[in-house]
Write an enzyme that holds these catalytic residues in place. Sequence first.
Site, PDB file in Angstrom:
ATOM      1  N   SER A 117      49.160  68.781  42.939  1.00 50.96           N
ATOM      2  CA  SER A 117      48.494  67.476  42.991  1.00 50.96           C
ATOM      3  C   SER A 117      48.618  66.759  41.662  1.00 50.96           C
ATOM      4  O   SER A 117      48.653  67.389  40.598  1.00 50.96           O
ATOM      5  CB  SER A 117      47.012  67.705  43.287  1.00 50.96           C
ATOM      6  OG  SER A 117      46.265  66.530  43.083  1.00 50.96           O
ATOM      7  N   TYR A 141      38.888  71.367  40.969  1.00 45.93           N
ATOM      8  CA  TYR A 141      39.985  71.226  41.940  1.00 45.93           C
ATOM      9  C   TYR A 141      41.337  71.133  41.213  1.00 45.93           C
ATOM     10  O   TYR A 141      42.278  71.881  41.505  1.00 45.93           O
ATOM     11  CB  TYR A 141      39.770  69.991  42.831  1.00 45.93           C
ATOM     12  CG  TYR A 141      41.012  69.645  43.608  1.00 45.93           C
ATOM     13  CD1 TYR A 141      41.389  70.418  44.706  1.00 45.93           C
ATOM     14  CD2 TYR A 141      41.855  68.602  43.214  1.00 45.93           C
ATOM     15  CE1 TYR A 141      42.560  70.145  45.400  1.00 45.93           C
ATOM     16  CE2 TYR A 141      43.022  68.321  43.899  1.00 45.93           C
ATOM     17  CZ  TYR A 141      43.364  69.096  44.997  1.00 45.93           C
ATOM     18  OH  TYR A 141      44.528  68.833  45.663  1.00 45.93           O
ATOM     19  N   LYS A 145      44.706  73.790  40.990  1.00 45.35           N
ATOM     20  CA  LYS A 145      46.096  73.438  41.306  1.00 45.35           C
ATOM     21  C   LYS A 145      47.013  73.783  40.126  1.00 45.35           C
ATOM     22  O   LYS A 145      48.133  74.263  40.306  1.00 45.35           O
ATOM     23  CB  LYS A 145      46.199  71.955  41.671  1.00 45.35           C
ATOM     24  CG  LYS A 145      45.627  71.643  43.041  1.00 45.35           C
ATOM     25  CD  LYS A 145      46.481  72.294  44.143  1.00 45.35           C
ATOM     26  CE  LYS A 145      45.826  72.271  45.493  1.00 45.35           C
ATOM     27  NZ  LYS A 145      46.619  72.976  46.521  1.00 45.35           N
TER      28      LYS A 145
HETATM   29  C1  WQD Z   1      41.522  55.702  44.865  1.00 41.32           C
HETATM   30  C2  WQD Z   1      40.933  54.557  44.074  1.00 41.32           C
HETATM   31  C3  WQD Z   1      38.598  54.812  43.543  1.00 41.32           C
HETATM   32  C4  WQD Z   1      37.035  54.295  47.635  1.00 41.32           C
HETATM   33  C5  WQD Z   1      41.811  61.666  44.775  1.00 41.32           C
HETATM   34  C6  WQD Z   1      41.884  62.938  44.014  1.00 41.32           C
HETATM   35  C7  WQD Z   1      43.303  63.357  43.848  1.00 41.32           C
HETATM   36  C8  WQD Z   1      44.025  63.451  45.187  1.00 41.32           C
HETATM   37  C9  WQD Z   1      43.848  62.183  45.956  1.00 41.32           C
HETATM   38  C10 WQD Z   1      43.953  65.630  46.206  1.00 41.32           C
HETATM   39  C11 WQD Z   1      39.988  55.011  42.953  1.00 41.32           C
HETATM   40  C12 WQD Z   1      38.817  53.617  44.422  1.00 41.32           C
HETATM   41  C13 WQD Z   1      37.844  54.456  46.531  1.00 41.32           C
HETATM   42  C14 WQD Z   1      36.260  53.100  47.772  1.00 41.32           C
HETATM   43  C15 WQD Z   1      37.151  52.320  45.679  1.00 41.32           C
HETATM   44  N1  WQD Z   1      43.469  64.483  45.999  1.00 41.32           N
HETATM   45  N2  WQD Z   1      37.897  53.481  45.560  1.00 41.32           N
HETATM   46  N3  WQD Z   1      36.365  52.154  46.782  1.00 41.32           N
HETATM   47  O1  WQD Z   1      40.428  59.411  43.234  1.00 41.32           O
HETATM   48  O2  WQD Z   1      42.756  58.421  43.055  1.00 41.32           O
HETATM   49  O3  WQD Z   1      42.461  60.657  44.016  1.00 41.32           O
HETATM   50  O4  WQD Z   1      42.487  61.833  46.046  1.00 41.32           O
HETATM   51  O5  WQD Z   1      44.920  66.152  45.742  1.00 41.32           O
HETATM   52  O6  WQD Z   1      43.313  64.557  43.218  1.00 41.32           O
HETATM   53  O7  WQD Z   1      41.283  62.744  42.756  1.00 41.32           O
HETATM   54  O8  WQD Z   1      41.744  58.758  45.333  1.00 41.32           O
HETATM   55  O9  WQD Z   1      41.364  57.489  47.382  1.00 41.32           O
HETATM   56  O10 WQD Z   1      39.373  58.567  46.221  1.00 41.32           O
HETATM   57  O11 WQD Z   1      40.463  56.596  45.198  1.00 41.32           O
HETATM   58  O12 WQD Z   1      37.179  51.444  44.818  1.00 41.32           O
HETATM   59  O13 WQD Z   1      35.506  52.885  48.749  1.00 41.32           O
HETATM   60  O14 WQD Z   1      40.101  53.799  44.968  1.00 41.32           O
HETATM   61  O15 WQD Z   1      37.601  54.532  42.582  1.00 41.32           O
HETATM   62  O16 WQD Z   1      40.157  54.153  41.877  1.00 41.32           O
HETATM   63  P1  WQD Z   1      41.773  59.268  43.781  1.00 41.32           P
HETATM   64  P2  WQD Z   1      40.697  57.897  46.122  1.00 41.32           P
END
Ligand code: WQD
Length: 326
Positions: A117, A141, A145
């Site tokens: 990841s 997490y 990985k």
């Molecule tokens: C994306 C962006 C949020 C929801 C995570 C894990 C990563 C991988 C993928 C596993 C961020 C913003 C989100 C909302 C928002 N997982 N957001 N409003 O955090 O980049 O990655 O998932 O391997 O390890 O950390 O993904 O989709 O949660 O968020 O503004 O209602 O969207 O703050 O900037 P993230 P995400």
Amino acid sequence: MTWLITGGAGYIGAHVVRAMTEAGEPAVVYDDLSTGVAERVPDGVPLVVGSTLDGDRVARALTDHGITGVVHLAAKKQVGESVELPLHYYRENVEGLRVLLEAVTAAQVRSFVFSSSAAVYGMPDVDLVTEETPCLPMSPYGETKLAGEWLVRATGRATGLSTASLRYFNVAGAATPELADTGVFNLVPMVFEKLTDNAPPRVFGADYPTPDGTCVRDYIHVVDLAEAHVTAARALQTSPGHDLTLNIGRGEGVSVREMIDRINAITGYDRPPTVTPRRPGDPARVVASADRIATELGWKARYGVDDMIASAWAGWVRLHPQAARS
Ligand code: WQD
């Protein structure tokens, strides 16, 4: 060559199974069905229900099915939960992998593809994250990985097992509505949920040092991601001795605000988002350099965010028919 796909009943795993079988690579699924769904496993693909912590069961699956390569996706993957339950994450993701690798090396399996990841990078302070960017995970997490990559690499060096660790960036989309992600843990489904509830989508912070103030990510279609597994698996199979670490992204940054605009446009909603405080631990920008996999394996993503959103929405509407707009 027959591939054991651990976690093959999960969202990404089922897409990998589909891509492997479509490419003519025989596959067997190994999944404990804790979050996986048996219905995701296609007809004709054997399903062995078991945990990777159960070494005897893994060993039997490897010999019963004449497995010569493993694609290991079975893992716990919720960043927030890993902060609450670090021991559980280390057990499932690191100990589960160690037990699996013991069985894999004893059975003289030749190739091993590991699901890693972008979480291994933590808060990278670079425009494009290369595989040489220092790994400083920010959550248990991400730590599991990174430790997993070390285990895989060390085992490959010691035993001759050919290995590839694939660092996924932000995965979205679905090949068919039936294979869509059913969890609501990431931006795209979280926005879908708000729209369905007739509530404004939320932007977690608009004061980041990015062009529109919202976080920038590299979104990758799950169908492209699955095809990258086929490419990596075949590279290991055709030229053994590999020790690959590869980013799987598009090399293109998309902001949260841009994603929400596209989601509104594609789903037929017109709901401006509301800005809420930052979510702790979110890096401002995480965008892959996708050069290494292009150069080394000739792989490149084909789909853009509109395809990801439209295909994810088809899966969402299947489960939430009231969300559909004419
Ligand atoms: C994306 C962006 C949020 C929801 C995570 C894990 C990563 C991988 C993928 C596993 C961020 C913003 C989100 C909302 C928002 N997982 N957001 N409003 O955090 O980049 O990655 O998932 O391997 O390890 O950390 O993904 O989709 O949660 O968020 O503004 O209602 O969207 O703050 O900037 P993230 P995400």
